[in-house]
Design a protein around this motif. Structure first.
Motif, PDB file in Angstrom:
ATOM      1  N   THR A 248      48.981  91.479  72.073  1.00 55.94           N
ATOM      2  CA  THR A 248      50.357  91.987  72.188  1.00 55.94           C
ATOM      3  C   THR A 248      50.572  92.602  73.574  1.00 55.94           C
ATOM      4  O   THR A 248      51.644  92.444  74.159  1.00 55.94           O
ATOM      5  CB  THR A 248      50.703  93.041  71.105  1.00 55.94           C
ATOM      6  N   LEU A 249      49.529  93.272  74.106  1.00 52.76           N
ATOM      7  CA  LEU A 249      49.678  93.895  75.428  1.00 52.76           C
ATOM      8  C   LEU A 249      49.669  92.850  76.547  1.00 52.76           C
ATOM      9  O   LEU A 249      50.376  93.001  77.547  1.00 52.76           O
ATOM     10  CB  LEU A 249      48.589  94.952  75.648  1.00 52.76           C
TER      11      LEU A 249
ATOM     12  N   GLY B  99      53.203  91.059  76.123  1.00 53.24           N
ATOM     13  CA  GLY B  99      54.298  91.966  76.440  1.00 53.24           C
ATOM     14  C   GLY B  99      54.323  92.372  77.901  1.00 53.24           C
ATOM     15  O   GLY B  99      55.394  92.468  78.509  1.00 53.24           O
TER      16      GLY B  99
ATOM     17  N   VAL C  77      56.346  92.971  68.070  1.00 53.66           N
ATOM     18  CA  VAL C  77      55.369  94.060  68.236  1.00 53.66           C
ATOM     19  C   VAL C  77      54.859  94.059  69.685  1.00 53.66           C
ATOM     20  O   VAL C  77      54.687  95.119  70.291  1.00 53.66           O
ATOM     21  CB  VAL C  77      54.190  93.922  67.231  1.00 53.66           C
ATOM     22  N   ALA C  78      54.667  92.858  70.259  1.00 56.13           N
ATOM     23  CA  ALA C  78      54.218  92.752  71.659  1.00 56.13           C
ATOM     24  C   ALA C  78      55.228  93.417  72.588  1.00 56.13           C
ATOM     25  O   ALA C  78      54.857  94.156  73.511  1.00 56.13           O
ATOM     26  CB  ALA C  78      54.017  91.285  72.038  1.00 56.13           C
ATOM     27  N   ILE C  79      56.525  93.170  72.341  1.00 57.95           N
ATOM     28  CA  ILE C  79      57.575  93.761  73.181  1.00 57.95           C
ATOM     29  C   ILE C  79      57.571  95.281  73.035  1.00 57.95           C
ATOM     30  O   ILE C  79      57.579  96.014  74.034  1.00 57.95           O
ATOM     31  CB  ILE C  79      58.964  93.184  72.794  1.00 57.95           C
TER      32      ILE C  79
ATOM     33  N   ILE D  55      55.060  89.651  65.166  1.00 61.06           N
ATOM     34  CA  ILE D  55      54.026  90.011  66.163  1.00 61.06           C
ATOM     35  C   ILE D  55      54.575  89.895  67.589  1.00 61.06           C
ATOM     36  O   ILE D  55      54.244  90.724  68.440  1.00 61.06           O
ATOM     37  CB  ILE D  55      52.743  89.150  65.980  1.00 61.06           C
ATOM     38  N   VAL D  56      55.423  88.880  67.855  1.00 59.33           N
ATOM     39  CA  VAL D  56      56.041  88.766  69.186  1.00 59.33           C
ATOM     40  C   VAL D  56      56.861  90.032  69.462  1.00 59.33           C
ATOM     41  O   VAL D  56      56.810  90.604  70.564  1.00 59.33           O
ATOM     42  CB  VAL D  56      56.909  87.488  69.305  1.00 59.33           C
TER      43      VAL D  56
ATOM     44  N   ILE E  23      50.719  83.329  70.520  1.00 58.02           N
ATOM     45  CA  ILE E  23      50.764  84.275  69.392  1.00 58.02           C
ATOM     46  C   ILE E  23      50.955  83.518  68.075  1.00 58.02           C
ATOM     47  O   ILE E  23      50.239  83.759  67.097  1.00 58.02           O
ATOM     48  CB  ILE E  23      51.899  85.317  69.597  1.00 58.02           C
ATOM     49  N   ALA E  24      51.911  82.561  68.056  1.00 54.87           N
ATOM     50  CA  ALA E  24      52.181  81.813  66.822  1.00 54.87           C
ATOM     51  C   ALA E  24      50.966  80.968  66.431  1.00 54.87           C
ATOM     52  O   ALA E  24      50.563  80.958  65.260  1.00 54.87           O
ATOM     53  CB  ALA E  24      53.417  80.941  67.007  1.00 54.87           C
TER      54      ALA E  24
ATOM     55  N   ARG F 280      48.374  83.164  64.866  1.00 53.51           N
ATOM     56  CA  ARG F 280      48.697  83.530  63.475  1.00 53.51           C
ATOM     57  C   ARG F 280      48.410  82.354  62.531  1.00 53.51           C
ATOM     58  O   ARG F 280      47.934  82.513  61.421  1.00 53.51           O
ATOM     59  CB  ARG F 280      50.165  83.987  63.388  1.00 53.51           C
ATOM     60  N   TRP F 281      48.685  81.119  63.035  1.00 56.14           N
ATOM     61  CA  TRP F 281      48.500  79.922  62.208  1.00 56.14           C
ATOM     62  C   TRP F 281      47.021  79.571  62.004  1.00 56.14           C
ATOM     63  O   TRP F 281      46.685  78.889  61.055  1.00 56.14           O
ATOM     64  CB  TRP F 281      49.267  78.739  62.807  1.00 56.14           C
TER      65      TRP F 281
ATOM     66  N   MET G 197      55.140  97.331  71.791  1.00 61.45           N
ATOM     67  CA  MET G 197      53.885  97.946  72.235  1.00 61.45           C
ATOM     68  C   MET G 197      53.845  98.088  73.749  1.00 61.45           C
ATOM     69  O   MET G 197      53.465  99.123  74.285  1.00 61.45           O
ATOM     70  CB  MET G 197      52.680  97.098  71.805  1.00 61.45           C
ATOM     71  N   SER G 198      54.218  97.014  74.457  1.00 61.99           N
ATOM     72  CA  SER G 198      54.172  97.060  75.917  1.00 61.99           C
ATOM     73  C   SER G 198      55.199  98.038  76.458  1.00 61.99           C
ATOM     74  O   SER G 198      54.908  98.810  77.366  1.00 61.99           O
ATOM     75  CB  SER G 198      54.404  95.664  76.483  1.00 61.99           C
TER      76      SER G 198
ATOM     77  N   GLN H  33      55.709  86.200  60.274  1.00 62.38           N
ATOM     78  CA  GLN H  33      54.659  87.045  60.868  1.00 62.38           C
ATOM     79  C   GLN H  33      54.593  86.840  62.379  1.00 62.38           C
ATOM     80  O   GLN H  33      54.413  87.793  63.131  1.00 62.38           O
ATOM     81  CB  GLN H  33      53.303  86.722  60.226  1.00 62.38           C
ATOM     82  N   SER H  34      54.750  85.584  62.829  1.00 59.62           N
ATOM     83  CA  SER H  34      54.698  85.309  64.269  1.00 59.62           C
ATOM     84  C   SER H  34      55.853  86.000  65.003  1.00 59.62           C
ATOM     85  O   SER H  34      55.642  86.610  66.054  1.00 59.62           O
ATOM     86  CB  SER H  34      54.756  83.803  64.531  1.00 59.62           C
TER      87      SER H  34
ATOM     88  N   LEU I 126      55.506  82.034  59.880  1.00 59.07           N
ATOM     89  CA  LEU I 126      56.604  82.007  60.859  1.00 59.07           C
ATOM     90  C   LEU I 126      57.201  83.404  61.031  1.00 59.07           C
ATOM     91  O   LEU I 126      57.365  83.884  62.155  1.00 59.07           O
ATOM     92  CB  LEU I 126      57.687  81.010  60.402  1.00 59.07           C
TER      93      LEU I 126
END
Lengths: 170, 170
Positions: free
Chosen positions: A38-39, A42, B41-43, B38-39, A153-154, A157-158, B45-46, B34-35, B32
């Motif tokens: 994520t870091l 991001g 969450v990346a935004i 998480i994307v 990322i996707a 997860r997959w 978190m950063s 979840q992805s 889908l």
């Protein structure tokens, strides 16, 4: 040594076995891996959005890149180390997982995109460093990076989704 | 939480909704969502990391804290609704996985704490100019709050990944 034999020896290695047989190691390493990804995604997006000309355009590109990218690299190192550790625990399954291969392919493309930008596209950086709307090649490189990291990322997860489908029959 | 009658009733009601059936009709919907989660969450978190690192005096020191807040905090506030929406859809799809899982409630508690701290810092941001002008002394508590915030956000990502490993009966 071919790939299946190599994967098998990584799987049976002491590191792979320790992670696989522990109740807590895999989830903990995976949590660090998700945090690191994520870091990476991001922070690199901060640079990408500046390249596209969408965000923080009041500041020169090189300024943002030099402030942000060290964090991206630290996070990438953490993601690579934790990713390698996770790989050892189920090496054979991972090499047979199409989404794992897709993720590795997308990371390779993101690396190629970065190298192309660094060695070719950014050679005339001085001409557009302060520009609020950098040239098309720069904007495309930034957009490609964002798309690739969303894909990484996707795909990541997959990998787990596919493993569950294979293991428990969905 | 696992034995709470109200939670059990809520889980049963959610699982019986048409939305829950629709979300589980096609197995790919969950990874889908979840992805996307998480994307986002990346935004977040950063964004919160760069902001808190600036408050700690580690990131972009030559910029006023207000300028770093203006660059990053709107991304956090605008991404939160997407995180909450995808999160609520994921709960609706598999209510027992989250609502009858103490790790999920720990994540919600950490989220509440992290959002409260970010709000407290944001409300007090106007003081930064006065601090820079030397009118008032820089309060140390803001740095402590920034450090605690970073730890809470890391805890949120960890708890989020650990939800998958602490489901009842798995």
């Amino acid at each position: 040594m071919d790939i299946p034999t190599l994967a098998q020896s990584i799987y049976t290695s002491s590191v792979g076995t320790a992670i696989r047989e522990s109740e807590t190691l895999f989830p903990l390493i995976e949590s660090v891996h998700v945090l690191a990804i994520t870091l990476v995604a991001g922070s690199i997006a901060v640079v990408d959005l500046r390249m596209i000309g969408l965000s923080w355009t009041s500041r020169p590109f090189s300024r943002i890149a030099s402030e942000v990218l060290p964090y991206t690299w630290i996070a990438f190192l953490a993601a690579a180390v934790t990713g390698a550790l996770l790989f050892t625990s189920h090496a054979v399954e991972f090499t047979q997982n199409p989404y794992f291969l897709l993720k590795m392919g997308l990371i390779a493309l993101a690396g190629l995109n970065m190298l192309t930008f660094h060695f070719i596209t950014s050679r005339n950086r001085a001409a557009w460093d302060d520009s609020r709307r950098p040239p098309l090649a720069v904007r495309l490189s930034g957009a490609a990076s964002i798309v690739l990291w969303i894909g990484i990322i996707a795909a990541g997860r997959w990998i787990g989704f596919y493993l569950d489908q294979v293991r428990f029959g969905g | 939480m696992e034995d709470n009658a109200t939670i059990s009733a809520l889980v049963q009601w959610l699982a019986a909704t048409r939305l829950s059936s629709a979300l589980t009709a096609w197995p790919e919907i969950i990874p889908l969502l979840q992805s996307i989660h998480i994307v986002c969450v990346a935004i977040v978190m950063s964004s919160v990391s760069f902001y808190n690192l600036r408050v700690l005096g580690i990131f972009a020191r030559q910029l006023p804290i207000g300028a770093v807040a203006a660059r990053f905090l709107p991304w956090m506030w605008w991404t939160m609704p997407v995180i909450l929406t995808t999160g609520i859809l994921l709960i609706t799809a598999e209510p027992a996985r989250d609502l009858q899982n103490s790790t999920f409630w720990l994540k919600m508690l950490l989220l509440l704490g992290a959002l409260s701290l970010t709000t407290v810092m944001y409300v007090g941001r106007d003081r930064e100019e006065a601090i820079r002008a030397g009118t008032i002394r820089k309060p140390r508590w803001r740095q402590l709050v920034a450090a605690v915030s970073i730890i809470l956000w890391i805890g949120i990502v960890f708890a989020g990944r650990m939800i998958a490993y602490t489901q009842n009966g798995s």
